[in-house]
Write an enzyme that holds these catalytic residues in place. Structure first.
Site, PDB file in Angstrom:
ATOM      1  N   LYS A  21      37.001 -22.304 -21.200  1.00 24.07           N
ATOM      2  CA  LYS A  21      36.826 -21.573 -22.466  1.00 24.07           C
ATOM      3  C   LYS A  21      38.181 -21.350 -23.154  1.00 24.07           C
ATOM      4  O   LYS A  21      38.336 -21.589 -24.343  1.00 24.07           O
ATOM      5  CB  LYS A  21      36.144 -20.206 -22.216  1.00 24.07           C
ATOM      6  CG  LYS A  21      34.787 -20.311 -21.543  1.00 24.07           C
ATOM      7  CD  LYS A  21      34.141 -18.953 -21.356  1.00 24.07           C
ATOM      8  CE  LYS A  21      34.884 -18.028 -20.400  1.00 24.07           C
ATOM      9  NZ  LYS A  21      34.939 -18.508 -19.005  1.00 24.07           N
ATOM     10  N   ARG A  96      29.308 -11.053 -22.610  1.00 19.92           N
ATOM     11  CA  ARG A  96      29.216 -11.378 -21.189  1.00 19.92           C
ATOM     12  C   ARG A  96      28.068 -10.667 -20.495  1.00 19.92           C
ATOM     13  O   ARG A  96      27.845 -10.854 -19.313  1.00 19.92           O
ATOM     14  CB  ARG A  96      30.514 -10.911 -20.534  1.00 19.92           C
ATOM     15  CG  ARG A  96      31.222 -11.975 -19.776  1.00 19.92           C
ATOM     16  CD  ARG A  96      32.496 -11.321 -19.317  1.00 19.92           C
ATOM     17  NE  ARG A  96      33.144 -12.064 -18.325  1.00 19.92           N
ATOM     18  CZ  ARG A  96      34.229 -12.816 -18.558  1.00 19.92           C
ATOM     19  NH1 ARG A  96      34.706 -12.926 -19.758  1.00 19.92           N
ATOM     20  NH2 ARG A  96      34.793 -13.431 -17.569  1.00 19.92           N
ATOM     21  N   ARG A 142      44.872 -23.174 -11.294  1.00 21.96           N
ATOM     22  CA  ARG A 142      45.325 -22.764 -12.627  1.00 21.96           C
ATOM     23  C   ARG A 142      46.702 -22.097 -12.588  1.00 21.96           C
ATOM     24  O   ARG A 142      46.995 -21.269 -11.744  1.00 21.96           O
ATOM     25  CB  ARG A 142      44.334 -21.801 -13.257  1.00 21.96           C
ATOM     26  CG  ARG A 142      44.860 -21.243 -14.584  1.00 21.96           C
ATOM     27  CD  ARG A 142      43.832 -20.554 -15.403  1.00 21.96           C
ATOM     28  NE  ARG A 142      43.111 -19.550 -14.668  1.00 21.96           N
ATOM     29  CZ  ARG A 142      42.006 -18.973 -15.120  1.00 21.96           C
ATOM     30  NH1 ARG A 142      41.516 -19.330 -16.286  1.00 21.96           N
ATOM     31  NH2 ARG A 142      41.396 -18.062 -14.398  1.00 21.96           N
ATOM     32  N   ARG A 175      47.250 -16.161 -12.124  1.00 23.41           N
ATOM     33  CA  ARG A 175      46.557 -14.930 -12.506  1.00 23.41           C
ATOM     34  C   ARG A 175      46.157 -14.137 -11.281  1.00 23.41           C
ATOM     35  O   ARG A 175      45.750 -14.706 -10.276  1.00 23.41           O
ATOM     36  CB  ARG A 175      45.327 -15.290 -13.336  1.00 23.41           C
ATOM     37  CG  ARG A 175      45.400 -14.712 -14.727  1.00 23.41           C
ATOM     38  CD  ARG A 175      44.372 -15.296 -15.607  1.00 23.41           C
ATOM     39  NE  ARG A 175      43.020 -14.900 -15.238  1.00 23.41           N
ATOM     40  CZ  ARG A 175      41.953 -15.201 -15.957  1.00 23.41           C
ATOM     41  NH1 ARG A 175      42.092 -15.893 -17.059  1.00 23.41           N
ATOM     42  NH2 ARG A 175      40.751 -14.821 -15.575  1.00 23.41           N
ATOM     43  N   ARG A 186      33.790 -13.109  -9.155  1.00 24.68           N
ATOM     44  CA  ARG A 186      33.665 -13.409 -10.593  1.00 24.68           C
ATOM     45  C   ARG A 186      32.513 -14.383 -10.846  1.00 24.68           C
ATOM     46  O   ARG A 186      31.773 -14.232 -11.816  1.00 24.68           O
ATOM     47  CB  ARG A 186      34.980 -14.011 -11.120  1.00 24.68           C
ATOM     48  CG  ARG A 186      36.087 -12.978 -11.233  1.00 24.68           C
ATOM     49  CD  ARG A 186      37.460 -13.621 -11.353  1.00 24.68           C
ATOM     50  NE  ARG A 186      37.600 -14.488 -12.497  1.00 24.68           N
ATOM     51  CZ  ARG A 186      38.491 -15.479 -12.571  1.00 24.68           C
ATOM     52  NH1 ARG A 186      39.308 -15.731 -11.558  1.00 24.68           N
ATOM     53  NH2 ARG A 186      38.573 -16.201 -13.654  1.00 24.68           N
TER      54      ARG A 186
HETATM   55  P1  AP5 Z   1      40.507 -22.139 -18.518  1.00 26.08           P
HETATM   56  O1  AP5 Z   1      40.511 -22.739 -19.884  1.00 26.08           O
HETATM   57  O2  AP5 Z   1      41.558 -21.134 -18.188  1.00 26.08           O
HETATM   58  O3  AP5 Z   1      39.041 -21.590 -18.178  1.00 26.08           O
HETATM   59  P2  AP5 Z   1      38.284 -20.288 -18.651  1.00 26.08           P
HETATM   60  O4  AP5 Z   1      36.849 -20.641 -18.836  1.00 26.08           O
HETATM   61  O5  AP5 Z   1      38.993 -19.665 -19.819  1.00 26.08           O
HETATM   62  O6  AP5 Z   1      38.425 -19.429 -17.346  1.00 26.08           O
HETATM   63  P3  AP5 Z   1      38.777 -17.897 -17.115  1.00 26.08           P
HETATM   64  O7  AP5 Z   1      39.040 -17.772 -15.639  1.00 26.08           O
HETATM   65  O8  AP5 Z   1      39.822 -17.421 -18.050  1.00 26.08           O
HETATM   66  O9  AP5 Z   1      37.433 -17.254 -17.463  1.00 26.08           O
HETATM   67  P4  AP5 Z   1      36.982 -15.867 -17.066  1.00 26.08           P
HETATM   68  O10 AP5 Z   1      35.780 -15.784 -17.939  1.00 26.08           O
HETATM   69  O11 AP5 Z   1      36.761 -15.618 -15.642  1.00 26.08           O
HETATM   70  O12 AP5 Z   1      38.239 -14.937 -17.413  1.00 26.08           O
HETATM   71  P5  AP5 Z   1      38.513 -13.863 -18.543  1.00 26.08           P
HETATM   72  O13 AP5 Z   1      39.948 -13.839 -18.799  1.00 26.08           O
HETATM   73  O14 AP5 Z   1      37.579 -14.020 -19.700  1.00 26.08           O
HETATM   74  O15 AP5 Z   1      40.572 -23.362 -17.484  1.00 26.08           O
HETATM   75  C1  AP5 Z   1      40.610 -23.106 -16.085  1.00 26.08           C
HETATM   76  C2  AP5 Z   1      41.456 -24.202 -15.389  1.00 26.08           C
HETATM   77  O16 AP5 Z   1      40.790 -25.462 -15.514  1.00 26.08           O
HETATM   78  C3  AP5 Z   1      42.841 -24.400 -16.009  1.00 26.08           C
HETATM   79  O17 AP5 Z   1      43.761 -24.673 -14.979  1.00 26.08           O
HETATM   80  C4  AP5 Z   1      42.686 -25.623 -16.928  1.00 26.08           C
HETATM   81  O18 AP5 Z   1      43.869 -26.342 -17.055  1.00 26.08           O
HETATM   82  C5  AP5 Z   1      41.609 -26.422 -16.199  1.00 26.08           C
HETATM   83  N1  AP5 Z   1      40.698 -27.144 -17.105  1.00 26.08           N
HETATM   84  C6  AP5 Z   1      40.097 -26.654 -18.213  1.00 26.08           C
HETATM   85  N2  AP5 Z   1      39.295 -27.590 -18.761  1.00 26.08           N
HETATM   86  C7  AP5 Z   1      39.387 -28.691 -17.951  1.00 26.08           C
HETATM   87  C8  AP5 Z   1      38.781 -29.982 -17.968  1.00 26.08           C
HETATM   88  N3  AP5 Z   1      37.907 -30.337 -18.910  1.00 26.08           N
HETATM   89  N4  AP5 Z   1      39.092 -30.851 -16.976  1.00 26.08           N
HETATM   90  C9  AP5 Z   1      39.986 -30.513 -16.001  1.00 26.08           C
HETATM   91  N5  AP5 Z   1      40.601 -29.297 -15.931  1.00 26.08           N
HETATM   92  C10 AP5 Z   1      40.287 -28.406 -16.896  1.00 26.08           C
HETATM   93  O19 AP5 Z   1      38.066 -12.497 -17.809  1.00 26.08           O
HETATM   94  C11 AP5 Z   1      38.806 -11.950 -16.758  1.00 26.08           C
HETATM   95  C12 AP5 Z   1      38.227 -10.580 -16.385  1.00 26.08           C
HETATM   96  O20 AP5 Z   1      38.312  -9.695 -17.517  1.00 26.08           O
HETATM   97  C13 AP5 Z   1      36.746 -10.578 -16.002  1.00 26.08           C
HETATM   98  O21 AP5 Z   1      36.547 -10.899 -14.643  1.00 26.08           O
HETATM   99  C14 AP5 Z   1      36.360  -9.129 -16.343  1.00 26.08           C
HETATM  100  O22 AP5 Z   1      36.770  -8.240 -15.348  1.00 26.08           O
HETATM  101  C15 AP5 Z   1      37.163  -8.849 -17.599  1.00 26.08           C
HETATM  102  N6  AP5 Z   1      36.428  -9.181 -18.833  1.00 26.08           N
HETATM  103  C16 AP5 Z   1      36.776 -10.134 -19.753  1.00 26.08           C
HETATM  104  N7  AP5 Z   1      35.888 -10.165 -20.750  1.00 26.08           N
HETATM  105  C17 AP5 Z   1      34.950  -9.211 -20.457  1.00 26.08           C
HETATM  106  C18 AP5 Z   1      33.750  -8.797 -21.109  1.00 26.08           C
HETATM  107  N8  AP5 Z   1      33.320  -9.352 -22.254  1.00 26.08           N
HETATM  108  N9  AP5 Z   1      33.040  -7.801 -20.524  1.00 26.08           N
HETATM  109  C19 AP5 Z   1      33.439  -7.230 -19.368  1.00 26.08           C
HETATM  110  N10 AP5 Z   1      34.560  -7.589 -18.697  1.00 26.08           N
HETATM  111  C20 AP5 Z   1      35.301  -8.578 -19.242  1.00 26.08           C
END
Ligand code: AP5
Length: 233
Positions: A21, A96, A142, A175, A186
């Site tokens: 994402k 979410r 990552r 991270r 997660r």
């Molecule tokens: P990346 O692009 O970083 O993936 P992502 O989907 O953004 O993954 P996240 O881990 O950031 O998602 P998340 O939803 O768990 O975290 P968030 O910060 O929102 O890619 C991942 C890896 O894959 C990278 O190394 C990249 O290079 C590689 N990659 C990408 N695409 C690729 C491809 N096509 N092929 C090969 N490699 C690829 O949330 C973190 C925490 O915040 C949550 O756990 C929660 O506690 C809190 N939080 C955030 N939002 C909310 C909400 N709305 N409500 C409640 N709590 C929330």
């Protein structure tokens, strides 16, 4: 080629942790000139700055669980009301929970669209579908640049020089929630709480899915195609 007109409307990127994402949101931002709103990034900034919100969110995030809606929804409302969102924005990591999705619809309906004549249409909702084992590989590998936010992967998209950002030479970081036991939590939270969000949009006929297992450029091409098609309507 970047799109000249910036009247896009909200784009929602759904998908499990590690689906790509953040990687794709940055590309959509550049292509369509609309800001990425990553709730995870905003929460991590608050934790770093030790704000009251960061203080409340820190432990929950470290466990891999979701921060309560009553903290996240107002945070999104504040960000979306900023002027750079007038022509659209990308939500990365929000909504979410089904309750967040319902809240967002009401917010966009009653507060946002009324005030902004620039943004058109309903949100474009795109889900990235990725195989479970691929997600584990992506999350454990990552690395990100603390200066510019660029995302790498030691297995799949390594930097040119080990552990250093290609763009600014900053040392890359892991991270806090990319530890194996937290990753499992997660992914469980995603299945329990976030999959119903996809059902919510599917029932409304607004869910588009892309194959997120493909290489980054091919995933981007699918997303741009969906956005371009929705702009032509
Ligand atoms: P990346 O692009 O970083 O993936 P992502 O989907 O953004 O993954 P996240 O881990 O950031 O998602 P998340 O939803 O768990 O975290 P968030 O910060 O929102 O890619 C991942 C890896 O894959 C990278 O190394 C990249 O290079 C590689 N990659 C990408 N695409 C690729 C491809 N096509 N092929 C090969 N490699 C690829 O949330 C973190 C925490 O915040 C949550 O756990 C929660 O506690 C809190 N939080 C955030 N939002 C909310 C909400 N709305 N409500 C409640 N709590 C929330």
């Amino acid at each position: 080629m970047a799109v000249e007109s910036s009247i896009v409307g909200p784009v929602i990127l759904l998908g499990p942790p590690g689906a790509g994402k953040g990687t794709q949101a940055k590309r959509v931002e550049l292509q369509y000139h609309i800001p990425q709103i990553s709730t995870g990034d905003i929460l991590r900034e608050n934790v770093k700055a030790n704000t009251p919100l960061g203080h409340s969110a820190q432990e929950v995030m470290a466990r891999g669980q979701l921060v309560p809606d009553e903290l996240v929804n107002p945070m999104v409302a504040v960000r979306v009301r900023e002027p750079d969102c007038d022509h659209g924005f990308i939500l990365d990591g929000f909504p979410r929970t089904a309750a967040q999705a319902g809240w967002l619809d009401a917010f966009l309906d009653h507060e946002f669209f009324d005030k902004s004549l620039h943004v058109n249409g309903l949100p474009i909702v795109i889900r990235l579908d990725v195989d479970y084992n691929e997600l584990l590989l992506r999350l454990t590998g990552r690395r990100s640049c603390p200066t510019c936010g660029r995302i790498y992967n030691v297995h799949l998209q390594p930097p040119k020089v080990d552990e250093l950002c290609d763009d600014d030479g900053t040392k890359l970081v892991i991270r806090n929630d990319d530890r194996e036991e937290v990753i499992r939590e997660r992914l469980t939270a995603y299945v329990r709480q976030t999959q119903p969000v996809a059902d919510y949009y599917e029932q409304k006929g607004r869910l588009m899915s892309v194959n997120g297992d493909l290489p980054v450029d091919q995933v981007t091409a699918q997303i741009f195609c969906i956005i371009d098609n929705s702009l032509r309507r």
